[in-house]
Design a protein around this motif. Structure first.
Motif, mmCIF file in Angstrom:
data_model
loop_
_atom_site.group_PDB
_atom_site.id
_atom_site.type_symbol
_atom_site.label_atom_id
_atom_site.label_comp_id
_atom_site.label_asym_id
_atom_site.label_seq_id
_atom_site.Cartn_x
_atom_site.Cartn_y
_atom_site.Cartn_z
ATOM 1 N N ARG A 109 14.432 89.798 -15.029
ATOM 2 C CA ARG A 109 15.342 89.354 -13.964
ATOM 3 C C ARG A 109 14.914 88.001 -13.402
ATOM 4 N NH1 ARG A 109 12.596 93.488 -11.403
ATOM 5 N NH2 ARG A 109 11.289 92.838 -9.665
ATOM 6 N N LEU A 147 16.861 85.129 -14.784
ATOM 7 C CA LEU A 147 18.300 84.986 -14.497
ATOM 8 C C LEU A 147 18.552 83.721 -13.689
ATOM 9 C CD1 LEU A 147 19.210 88.666 -13.533
ATOM 10 C CD2 LEU A 147 19.949 87.443 -15.589
ATOM 11 N N ASN A 193 25.024 84.316 -11.152
ATOM 12 C CA ASN A 193 25.195 85.670 -10.637
ATOM 13 C C ASN A 193 26.610 85.897 -10.131
ATOM 14 O OD1 ASN A 193 22.691 86.609 -11.319
ATOM 15 N ND2 ASN A 193 21.762 86.101 -9.352
ATOM 16 N N LEU A 249 30.093 82.795 -14.131
ATOM 17 C CA LEU A 249 29.572 83.237 -15.430
ATOM 18 C C LEU A 249 30.710 83.251 -16.465
ATOM 19 C CD1 LEU A 249 27.259 84.356 -17.145
ATOM 20 C CD2 LEU A 249 27.798 86.636 -16.298
ATOM 21 N N SER A 250 31.890 83.693 -16.046
ATOM 22 C CA SER A 250 33.040 83.730 -16.962
ATOM 23 C C SER A 250 33.442 82.326 -17.393
ATOM 24 C CB SER A 250 34.233 84.416 -16.283
ATOM 25 O OG SER A 250 33.934 85.760 -16.028
ATOM 26 N N ALA A 261 30.871 81.152 -19.819
ATOM 27 C CA ALA A 261 30.996 81.893 -21.093
ATOM 28 C C ALA A 261 32.195 81.380 -21.891
ATOM 29 C CB ALA A 261 31.142 83.384 -20.814
ATOM 30 N N TYR A 310 22.811 78.799 -19.620
ATOM 31 C CA TYR A 310 23.622 79.955 -20.032
ATOM 32 C C TYR A 310 22.857 80.796 -21.063
ATOM 33 C CZ TYR A 310 27.416 82.618 -22.198
ATOM 34 O OH TYR A 310 28.201 83.623 -22.699
ATOM 35 N N LEU A 362 21.731 84.608 -20.567
ATOM 36 C CA LEU A 362 22.183 85.627 -21.525
ATOM 37 C C LEU A 362 20.993 86.393 -22.108
ATOM 38 C CD1 LEU A 362 25.097 86.134 -22.295
ATOM 39 C CD2 LEU A 362 24.805 84.667 -24.290
ATOM 40 N N LEU A 396 19.771 88.744 -19.500
ATOM 41 C CA LEU A 396 20.673 89.902 -19.358
ATOM 42 C C LEU A 396 20.435 90.908 -20.485
ATOM 43 C CD1 LEU A 396 24.145 88.354 -18.387
ATOM 44 C CD2 LEU A 396 22.707 89.819 -16.984
#
Lengths: 107, 138
Positions: free
Chosen positions: A13, A16, A21, A26-27, A30, A92, A96, A99
């Motif tokens: 974590r 990250l 967050n 994030l979208s 991505a 990113y 990733l 995550l």
């Protein structure tokens, strides 16, 4: 470019990215990760947010040095392109990886 | 976000967005197939059909096809990753095949239908191979 505390060894974590967050940010990142650049309207529709919401998030990411905004024209139509910078792609990828490490070996 | 459930939810969201973004990149594969198909018409026409009428048809038709493909490309809302390098490779290979086809077809293989067919396939090949690569999952 955002600064963040140096990660301490241990739980993934710590790797990250706080800026990612937010689910919307994030979208956006991505959606841009697999392309050289994409039109503002395309990302807006893909992420299912309003113009102003995307504009706000894009500005946050631009301030962090992760996203670039390019204005152009196609005939008479103005076009705004969004793209990830190298720093954005690195952040990113790191997010990733963290995550996936948190989610465990099956993800 | 510190627990496994949050991370799995985030990863699912990322997978959904990345899958949706992939559909926006598919236009380049369609562009390449159209380009390859056009070579199957253009190359035999240029090699086998001679005279002023042939020039009057093939040259404007080629110009129209190239313009239509360019407009199609410019209007897309997504530029796939590494497009410039990939596209230059395809166009470079096509230009080499096209120049060699014209040079041989208009000198050593004049009016040869088998050569025209082979030349058409050779000129279509760079775009077709690239289109097949595009259709592979990343």
């Amino acid at each position: 470019m955002t600064t963040r505390p140096a990660p301490t060894a241990g739980h993934p974590r710590h790797e990250l990215e706080p800026l990612l967050n937010s689910a919307v940010r994030l979208s956006v990142v991505a959606a841009l990760a697999g392309v050289d650049k994409a039109e503002f309207a395309y990302i807006r529709d893909l992420v299912e947010i309003t113009d102003s919401a995307l504009s706000k998030q894009a500005t946050r990411l631009e301030e962090a040095g992760w996203l670039g905004i390019e204005k152009g024209q196609a005939g008479r139509r103005p076009r705004t392109w969004l793209y990830l910078t190298d720093a954005g792609r690195t952040a990113y990828t790191r997010h990733l990886t963290a995550l996936r490490a948190i989610a465990g070996p099956l993800h | 976000m510190t627990n496994e459930t949050d991370a799995i939810t985030a990863l699912k969201g990322i997978a959904r967005i990345e899958a949706a973004a992939r559909t926006g990149k598919g236009w380049y594969g369609r562009y390449l197939w159209l380009f390859a198909a056009w070579q199957l018409v253009l190359v035999p026409a240029v090699l086998l059909w001679r005279g002023p009428a042939a020039l009057a048809v093939t040259m404007p038709a080629n110009l129209l096809a190239v313009t239509a493909l360019s407009v199609f490309a410019v209007r897309r809302p997504v530029v796939p990753r590494g497009l410039t390098r990939r596209h230059l490779t395809v166009i470079g290979a096509w230009a080499a095949a096209y120049c060699a086809s014209l040079a041989l077809g208009l000198t050593a293989f004049t009016d040869s239908v088998p050569f025209a067919a082979a030349a058409a396939l050779a000129c279509a090949a760079p775009a077709a191979v690239a289109a097949l690569r595009e259709s592979r999952p990343a």
